[in-house]
Design a protein around this motif. Structure first.
Motif, PDB file in Angstrom:
ATOM      1  N   GLY A  38     140.952  35.345  94.644  1.00  0.00           N
ATOM      2  CA  GLY A  38     141.388  34.470  95.599  1.00  0.00           C
ATOM      3  C   GLY A  38     140.773  33.200  95.633  1.00  0.00           C
ATOM      4  N   LYS A  87     142.015  29.416 105.483  1.00  0.00           N
ATOM      5  CA  LYS A  87     142.698  30.573 104.988  1.00  0.00           C
ATOM      6  C   LYS A  87     142.356  30.987 103.755  1.00  0.00           C
ATOM      7  CE  LYS A  87     146.626  28.023 102.914  1.00  0.00           C
ATOM      8  NZ  LYS A  87     146.217  26.834 103.218  1.00  0.00           N
ATOM      9  N   TYR A  88     142.621  32.385 103.022  1.00  0.00           N
ATOM     10  CA  TYR A  88     142.188  32.863 101.975  1.00  0.00           C
ATOM     11  C   TYR A  88     143.502  33.618 101.298  1.00  0.00           C
ATOM     12  CZ  TYR A  88     139.926  36.239  98.733  1.00  0.00           C
ATOM     13  OH  TYR A  88     139.507  36.956  97.792  1.00  0.00           O
ATOM     14  N   VAL A  89     143.779  32.955 100.051  1.00  0.00           N
ATOM     15  CA  VAL A  89     145.104  33.488  99.494  1.00  0.00           C
ATOM     16  C   VAL A  89     144.674  34.453  98.355  1.00  0.00           C
ATOM     17  CG1 VAL A  89     147.202  32.771  98.407  1.00  0.00           C
ATOM     18  CG2 VAL A  89     146.282  31.299 100.081  1.00  0.00           C
ATOM     19  N   TRP A  90     145.192  35.306  98.190  1.00  0.00           N
ATOM     20  CA  TRP A  90     144.448  36.244  97.186  1.00  0.00           C
ATOM     21  C   TRP A  90     145.950  37.097  96.442  1.00  0.00           C
ATOM     22  CZ3 TRP A  90     146.197  41.179  97.987  1.00  0.00           C
ATOM     23  CH2 TRP A  90     146.737  41.676  99.263  1.00  0.00           C
ATOM     24  N   TRP A 141     147.869  36.606 102.033  1.00  0.00           N
ATOM     25  CA  TRP A 141     146.748  35.759 102.535  1.00  0.00           C
ATOM     26  C   TRP A 141     146.220  36.099 103.878  1.00  0.00           C
ATOM     27  CZ3 TRP A 141     147.158  32.622 106.851  1.00  0.00           C
ATOM     28  CH2 TRP A 141     148.239  32.634 107.590  1.00  0.00           C
TER      29      TRP A 141
END
Length: 136
Positions: free
Chosen positions: A76, A126-129, A115
């Motif tokens: 991420g 934000k966290y995109v994984w 996300w």
């Protein structure tokens, strides 16, 4: 053979054009040391796309987070922009475009991706994984 115990690493990244290279090389070392060499090439591609988006589309710092648990590798990227990522286009729609391939590649190569918005200690972002399942 991959380890069975869970582990996690976080690499904090300044907003720098070298972030993708540093992230890719760090990820390769982590996965090699943990016996997950079969995931390295795909994981490097995915991490590079996630980190590149975090650095390219924001002005602040970013972070790469890599976690292994129950046979699943989660990769991420955190960034300081709370806005959701643009939905990925279909790969066929990208043939003539100069940009916009990142999340389409993530969607095509990962088992699952997503996300989530983050608010922590007064910081927003934000966290995109994405996740890869080990074939081992």
């Amino acid at each position: 053979m991959p380890e069975t115990e869970p582990w996690e690493y976080t690499l904090y990244i300044p907003n720098d054009v070298r972030a993708g290279t540093v992230s890719r090389r760090t990820l390769r070392l982590i996965l090699t040391m943990h016996g997950l060499i079969s995931l390295v090439d795909t994981a490097e591609l995915l991490a590079t796309e996630l980190v590149a988006n975090a650095v390219r589309h924001t002005k602040g710092p970013a972070a790469l987070r890599v976690r292994w648990a129950a046979g699943v590798l989660r990769i991420g990227a955190w960034d300081a922009d709370p806005e959701p990522p643009e939905p990925p286009l279909q790969l066929e729609e990208l043939a003539e475009l100069e940009e916009g391939r990142g999340l389409a590649l993530v969607r095509a190569c990962a088992d699952v991706w997503g996300w989530q918005p983050l608010t922590r200690h007064g910081n927003r972002g934000k966290y995109v994984w994405c996740e890869l399942t080990s074939a081992a």
